[in-house]
Design an enzyme around this catalytic site. Structure first.
Site, PDB file in Angstrom:
ATOM      1  N   ASP A  67       0.853  -1.186   0.000  1.00  0.00           N
ATOM      2  CA  ASP A  67       0.000   0.000   0.000  1.00  0.00           C
ATOM      3  C   ASP A  67       0.888   1.235   0.000  1.00  0.00           C
ATOM      4  O   ASP A  67       1.780   1.364   0.855  1.00  0.00           O
ATOM      5  CB  ASP A  67      -0.912   0.017   1.231  1.00  0.00           C
ATOM      6  CG  ASP A  67      -2.011  -1.042   1.144  1.00  0.00           C
ATOM      7  OD1 ASP A  67      -2.038  -1.788   0.140  1.00  0.00           O
ATOM      8  OD2 ASP A  67      -2.827  -1.117   2.078  1.00  0.00           O
ATOM      9  N   ASP A  89     -15.278  -2.932  -1.574  1.00  0.00           N
ATOM     10  CA  ASP A  89     -14.887  -2.669  -0.190  1.00  0.00           C
ATOM     11  C   ASP A  89     -16.152  -2.391   0.605  1.00  0.00           C
ATOM     12  O   ASP A  89     -16.944  -1.516   0.230  1.00  0.00           O
ATOM     13  CB  ASP A  89     -13.953  -1.465  -0.130  1.00  0.00           C
ATOM     14  CG  ASP A  89     -12.773  -1.592  -1.092  1.00  0.00           C
ATOM     15  OD1 ASP A  89     -12.286  -2.727  -1.259  1.00  0.00           O
ATOM     16  OD2 ASP A  89     -12.367  -0.581  -1.674  1.00  0.00           O
TER      17      ASP A  89
END
Length: 239
Positions: free
Chosen positions: A8, A129
């Site tokens: 990330d 998500d």
């Protein structure tokens, strides 16, 4: 089942967030390409990248870091975050990505997902998500009234390569993945489903694989902190 080590990216660094909160970022390294090489050297089959700044900004932000990774590794790489138009999709695939992940636009512009999947067969995934089964967008900052399974079913006939399903409340919390929700989603669609959020032990991986319907799992913090040894995990999954 494929294990995807996660990198990330925030401000050019490797970080992990706690439940998607940009103010709760732990920095794990200043050299994303070196981290990617380390994962490749351990034997990973794929890499999973997220441009966190890009997810909030709506356009690529950590492009230099992504390009550095792409020039350093030979394994296929998928990327999500800030990819919201055909030009950006084409740019990243031409740059060497094997797969782009479309999240926010899957809710706001599903026709774009369909066009992209038709234009670039096998190279477009949908990122779903969710908090308590409801989809969140724009770097998880915006909650919607869209049900995760309903959204996934919209793309059944679109030629989408995979669905990356993230339980936001589990992400970065080292508390284990939401296996029941992920398994239910995988059984509800024919698109391969990749589990994300909370994958933190070898037992988690064993349990995900045991469902028989989950195609992959993404893990980040557990790899950085040593809770999962990547070589051991890959050996386990390849048995």
């Amino acid at each position: 089942m494929i294990l995807y080590p996660a990198i990330d990216l925030k401000d050019g660094q490797c970080v992990r967030l706690l439940r998607g909160d940009m103010d709760k970022a732990t920095v794990f390294g200043a050299d994303p390409a070196a981290q990617a090489l380390a994962f490749q050297d351990a034997g990973c089959e794929w890499l999973h990248l997220v441009d966190l700044n890009g997810a909030f900004a709506g356009h690529p932000v950590n492009s230099d870091a992504v390009r550095s990774i792409l020039s350093s590794v030979k394994v296929p790489v998928q990327l999500g975050g800030g990819i919201r138009d055909m030009a950006t999709i084409a740019m990243w695939l031409e740059a060497g990505l094997s797969r782009v992940i479309l999240g926010t636009v899957a809710v706001e512009n599903p026709d774009l997902v369909r066009r992209a999947a038709a234009t670039f067969p096998g190279k477009v995934a949908v990122g779903i998500d969710a908090r308590k089964g409801m989809v969140a967008t724009k770097g998880w900052a915006m909650e919607t009234d869209v049900n995760a399974t309903d959204l996934a079913r919209q793309f059944e006939d679109a030629g989408v390569a995979a669905i990356i399903y993230t339980d936001i409340d589990r992400d970065g919390a080292m508390g284990g993945p939401n296996i029941p929700a992920t398994e239910a989603l995988a059984r509800a669609v024919t698109i391969p489903v990749i589990a994300s959020g909370g994958v933190s032990t070898l037992n988690d991986l064993t349990s995900l694989k045991a469902t028989g319907v989950i195609a992959g799992a993404i893990s980040g913090r557990a790899l950085y902190e040593g809770a999962i040894d990547l070589r051991e995990a890959l050996a386990l999954l390849n048995r």
